[in-house]
Write an enzyme that holds these catalytic residues in place. Structure first.
Site, PDB file in Angstrom:
ATOM      1  CG  ASN A 156      -1.958  -4.751   2.021  1.00 39.56           C
ATOM      2  OD1 ASN A 156      -2.504  -3.733   2.372  1.00 39.56           O
ATOM      3  ND2 ASN A 156      -0.907  -5.242   2.641  1.00 39.56           N
ATOM      4  NE  ARG A 160      -3.837   0.462   1.339  1.00 40.21           N
ATOM      5  CZ  ARG A 160      -5.043   0.909   1.697  1.00 40.21           C
ATOM      6  NH1 ARG A 160      -5.671   0.364   2.713  1.00 40.21           N
ATOM      7  NH2 ARG A 160      -5.608   1.895   1.049  1.00 40.21           N
ATOM      8  CD  GLU A 185       2.185   0.731   7.014  1.00 41.24           C
ATOM      9  OE1 GLU A 185       2.725   1.845   6.970  1.00 41.24           O
ATOM     10  OE2 GLU A 185       2.516  -0.216   6.284  1.00 41.24           O
ATOM     11  NE  ARG A 186      -7.315   1.086   6.366  1.00 38.77           N
ATOM     12  CZ  ARG A 186      -8.351   0.745   7.104  1.00 38.77           C
ATOM     13  NH1 ARG A 186      -8.414  -0.463   7.659  1.00 38.77           N
ATOM     14  NH2 ARG A 186      -9.344   1.575   7.319  1.00 38.77           N
ATOM     15  NE  ARG A 187      -5.595  -4.771  11.162  1.00 35.77           N
ATOM     16  CZ  ARG A 187      -5.293  -6.020  10.846  1.00 35.77           C
ATOM     17  NH1 ARG A 187      -5.418  -6.978  11.755  1.00 35.77           N
ATOM     18  NH2 ARG A 187      -4.877  -6.321   9.641  1.00 35.77           N
TER      19      ARG A 187
END
Length: 256
Positions: free
Chosen positions: A92, A18, A58-60
């Site tokens: 992802n 991402r 990574e978003r978390r």
């Protein structure tokens, strides 16, 4: 089974596919984590006793940082760099908020770097080969149009239609028309069909003019009327006209 790990002990994934994270969605996730906690643990690999490397989630991680949370639940697995890349990419791809270009890049990296065939990739992610190929074709578009797709100025349907235009200048002209006139995919398909039709007519005319020039050269050489009939410029016939038997013999001598 998962463990609680301090955020400061987790380094980012160098193979993260991402490239863009929407700030609004990260804030929404942070608010959700504050009220409900983390529903799905992240996945990491252990580097040494005090350090871990992120594989997926990574978003978390970003949302927890915004929410002021110091620890996060994580699955700890054993994985080399190649496996990390593969797992990170596939994880992802399964996310709904990944844009079309990120998906396409992930597919390409799995095929090129992880040496996974399109058939095997399709089985792993539950997609048929044609779907994967449609995404890969998006990478043939110029960066300017790819950026428009990422920014949601155009849809994947628009992009797939633009791919069928060979001329870069024409691609950009139609791309700008899509945005300025808010054209639907069907309208763009109709526009591209007309452009391709005109192009075929022009190409046919050029080819026809080429045959006319050739007829003229042969007519001059044989001093008689010559007619060339060719279909699709692949096969055809040449007609040589003669006025008499003597004229025919003259032509035959020239051929010989």
């Amino acid at each position: 089974k998962f463990s609680e790990i301090l955020l400061r002990k987790i380094s980012s994934n160098p193979f993260q596919p991402r490239k863009t994270f929407k700030k609004e969605t990260i804030i929404e996730l942070a608010n959700s984590i504050k009220s409900q906690g983390i529903i799905q643990p992240i996945t990491v690999r252990k580097i040494n006793n005090n350090k871990y490397q992120l594989i997926s989630g990574e978003r978390r991680i970003k949302a927890c940082e915004i929410a002021g949370i110091k620890e996060i639940p994580a699955y700890i697995i054993k994985a080399d760099e190649q496996k990390m890349l593969e797992m990170g990419l596939i994880e992802n791809i399964q996310r709904e908020d990944l844009n079309s270009i990120e998906i396409a890049v992930s597919y390409k990296r799995l095929i090129d770097e992880c040496k996974i065939s399109q058939e095997d990739l399709g089985e792993r992610i539950g997609k048929d080969r044609s779907t994967i190929n449609n995404y890969l074709r998006l990478l043939k578009l110029p960066p300017f149009i790819q950026k428009g797709l990422i920014d949601e100025k155009i849809s994947m349907g628009h992009a797939r239609t633009l791919i069928t235009i060979e001329n870069l200048e024409s691609q950009l002209i139609i791309y700008k028309k899509i945005i300025s006139n808010k054209l639907s995919v069907r309208q763009v398909e109709s526009l591209v069909k007309k452009i391709n039709s005109v192009k075929k007519k022009i190409t046919k005319k050029i080819k026809k003019n080429g045959l006319i020039k050739l007829e003229s050269k042969l007519s001059s050489f044989f001093s008689t009327k010559i007619k060339i009939d060719s279909r699709n410029n692949k096969k055809g016939k040449i007609e040589i006209y003669f006025e008499s038997i003597d004229d025919l013999n003259r032509i035959i001598e020239l051929i010989e």
